[in-house]
Motif scaffolding. Structure first.
Motif, PDB file in Angstrom:
ATOM      1  N   THR A 192       5.001   5.773   2.715  1.00  0.00           N
ATOM      2  CA  THR A 192       5.708   6.715   3.594  1.00  0.00           C
ATOM      3  C   THR A 192       5.359   6.533   5.073  1.00  0.00           C
ATOM      4  N   ASP A 193       4.844   5.341   5.440  1.00  0.00           N
ATOM      5  CA  ASP A 193       4.503   5.118   6.850  1.00  0.00           C
ATOM      6  C   ASP A 193       5.739   5.125   7.742  1.00  0.00           C
ATOM      7  N   HIS A 194       6.891   4.724   7.191  1.00  0.00           N
ATOM      8  CA  HIS A 194       8.119   4.697   7.996  1.00  0.00           C
ATOM      9  C   HIS A 194       9.175   5.581   7.325  1.00  0.00           C
TER      10      HIS A 194
ATOM     11  N   PHE B 195       5.934  15.019   4.902  1.00  0.00           N
ATOM     12  CA  PHE B 195       7.286  14.927   4.357  1.00  0.00           C
ATOM     13  C   PHE B 195       7.251  14.040   3.120  1.00  0.00           C
ATOM     14  N   LEU B 196       8.001  14.429   2.110  1.00  0.00           N
ATOM     15  CA  LEU B 196       8.046  13.668   0.871  1.00  0.00           C
ATOM     16  C   LEU B 196       9.441  13.093   0.656  1.00  0.00           C
ATOM     17  N   ARG B 197       9.474  11.896   0.130  1.00  0.00           N
ATOM     18  CA  ARG B 197      10.757  11.253  -0.174  1.00  0.00           C
ATOM     19  C   ARG B 197      11.538  12.102  -1.172  1.00  0.00           C
ATOM     20  N   GLY B 198      12.822  12.342  -0.864  1.00  0.00           N
ATOM     21  CA  GLY B 198      13.672  13.127  -1.750  1.00  0.00           C
ATOM     22  C   GLY B 198      13.868  14.559  -1.306  1.00  0.00           C
ATOM     23  N   MET B 199      13.118  15.026  -0.293  1.00  0.00           N
ATOM     24  CA  MET B 199      13.319  16.393   0.208  1.00  0.00           C
ATOM     25  C   MET B 199      14.703  16.524   0.837  1.00  0.00           C
TER      26      MET B 199
ATOM     27  N   GLY C 294       0.836  -1.193   0.000  1.00  0.00           N
ATOM     28  CA  GLY C 294       0.000   0.000   0.000  1.00  0.00           C
ATOM     29  C   GLY C 294       0.871   1.243   0.000  1.00  0.00           C
ATOM     30  N   GLY C 295       0.334   2.340  -0.482  1.00  0.00           N
ATOM     31  CA  GLY C 295       1.105   3.592  -0.530  1.00  0.00           C
ATOM     32  C   GLY C 295       0.506   4.540  -1.546  1.00  0.00           C
ATOM     33  N   SER C 296       1.359   5.279  -2.214  1.00  0.00           N
ATOM     34  CA  SER C 296       0.907   6.199  -3.256  1.00  0.00           C
ATOM     35  C   SER C 296       1.801   6.057  -4.481  1.00  0.00           C
ATOM     36  N   VAL C 297       1.229   6.350  -5.641  1.00  0.00           N
ATOM     37  CA  VAL C 297       1.966   6.239  -6.903  1.00  0.00           C
ATOM     38  C   VAL C 297       2.932   7.417  -7.002  1.00  0.00           C
ATOM     39  N   SER C 298       4.220   7.125  -7.128  1.00  0.00           N
ATOM     40  CA  SER C 298       5.226   8.188  -7.203  1.00  0.00           C
ATOM     41  C   SER C 298       5.707   8.439  -8.630  1.00  0.00           C
ATOM     42  N   GLN C 299       5.634   7.409  -9.492  1.00  0.00           N
ATOM     43  CA  GLN C 299       6.079   7.552 -10.884  1.00  0.00           C
ATOM     44  C   GLN C 299       5.234   6.659 -11.784  1.00  0.00           C
ATOM     45  N   ILE C 300       4.953   7.150 -13.003  1.00  0.00           N
ATOM     46  CA  ILE C 300       4.298   6.355 -14.044  1.00  0.00           C
ATOM     47  C   ILE C 300       5.102   6.534 -15.328  1.00  0.00           C
TER      48      ILE C 300
END
Length: 385
Positions: A228-230, A294-298, A202-208
């Motif tokens: 991004t739960d952890h 918070f977003l991955r890559g910040m 589960g999560g969110s779509v980051s790239q297509i």
């Protein structure tokens, strides 16, 4: 008579011009002095003060810890990232997602279409039907062998063909499961030319990376899902500071491109491999920031506390970082001069800035007293240039 008259007139006009110039110089000097005074003092009305949520406070002598300043980024563990690709190639028939869409584990993501799917199901169905016959033949040869009616060679041949069919059927069944086609549906006669890809996490779509109608091979990355739960910090610490690190050390960090707010984390893992740039990786878990996105890559700027405080003789006055404004490499604060019903009169004072940690910064100035009231919120908006 005419010449002396002309001389007198010229002398008189010269005197008038001279006095006019002196008056202008005095006027310009007075105006400049007023402007200089206005640069040092700013008046804030009660309405402005309350409307901008400004706040006054006094300096603190709270000791700041010794820190290591490092840089890094926000990331997630590898098991929280899923790269979606097809086991078998095919054409994209349907992809209803957008970047940022939330998905749950097991949700259908993409529909692929390929004639090879039909051939695979057909082969499985034929093998399954053949298996029933081979099973019966094997059991018959078993009975005949027990009654000494047939040779052992015939029995072994029937046994080999039956067990080979079992292995082939099981292999085809596994292939169907890999492309998310139900063997039970195939056994029921439902053969399809399409197959779906499902979310492993589960999560969110980051790239297509694909569009409808596009052909994808098994090596093509179709999309990526991030959970991004952890979420954690991945910091780069130079080798000269490695021996100062310990698990559990407190960290203050900021995301400079997003806001000046300070957040907290704690060291959880210290790397053991030195990178080419002479740094090691340090992982830190976020603490008390559940309501922040918070977003991955910040990118982050962080300070690792390696000592809890400083010696008493080394203590300096501290203020919230929001109270200190930097202008052209110099630092200033606003000290309250007077307060009345109309508003506040604040004097601009230059200070020497020291270490900063946890949203506080050390300052020093001969014009600053511990009892002074300082504008600690809203200073940037009203600080005169």
């Amino acid at each position: 008579m005419k010449r002396p008259l002309k001389t007198s007139l010229f002398f008189f006009l010269s005197l008038i011009l001279l006095f006019s110039c002196k008056e202008n110089e005095k006027g310009e000097t007075a105006t400049q002095a007023t402007e200089d005074s206005e640069e040092l003092v700013v008046v804030v009305t009660k309405t402005q003060f309350e409307g901008n949520a400004m706040e006054l406070g006094t300096p603190s002598d709270r000791p700041l810890p010794t820190v290591i300043s490092v840089a890094g980024m926000i990331d997630v563990p590898p098991q929280n990232i899923a790269s979606i690709s097809a086991i078998k190639g095919g054409y994209i028939r349907d992809i209803p997602l957008l970047v940022g869409d939330a998905v749950r584990k097991g949700q259908a993501l993409v529909t692929l279409e390929n004639p090879e799917f039909v051939a695979l199901q057909q082969e499985y169905l034929e093998t399954t039907e053949q298996l029933n016959y081979l099973k019966s033949e094997y059991e018959r040869q078993q009975v005949l062998l027990d009654e000494n009616v047939t040779s052992r060679k015939n029995f072994l041949k029937a046994e080999s063909e039956y067990k080979s069919a079992i292995a082939r059927s099981e292999g085809l069944r596994k292939q169907l499961l890999l492309v998310s086609i139900s063997p039970k549906q195939v056994e029921a006669g439902n053969i399809s030319s399409s197959a779906k890809l499902y979310a492993p996490i589960g999560g969110s779509v980051s790239q297509i990376h694909v569009t409808k109608g596009m052909y994808v091979s098994p090596t093509t990355e179709i999309l990526e899902i991030v959970n991004t739960d952890h979420i954690h910090l991945e910091l780069n610490v130079f080798e000269k500071d490695i021996n100062k690190l310990q698990k559990g050390q407190h960290i203050h960090f900021k995301v400079p491109e997003v806001s000046s707010e300070s957040f907290e984390a704690e060291i959880s893992v210290i790397g053991t491999t030195l990178e080419e740039n002479r740094t090691i990786k340090v992982h830190a878990d976020l603490t008390g920031n559940d309501d922040v996105l918070f977003l991955r890559g910040m990118f982050v700027d962080a300070q690792i506390e390696i000592e809890s405080g400083v010696k008493e003789q080394e203590q300096q006055l501290t203020l919230p970082e929001s109270a200190v404004v930097e202008q052209e490499g110099r630092f200033y604060i606003l000290i309250l001069e007077t307060e009345n019903d109309d508003g506040y009169s604040l004097r601009k004072v230059e200070v020497q800035a020291g270490n900063a940690s946890g949203g506080l910064i050390e300052i020093s100035s001969e014009e600053l007293n511990p009892s002074d009231q300082i504008l600690i919120k809203g200073a940037f908006e009203v600080m005169p240039m």
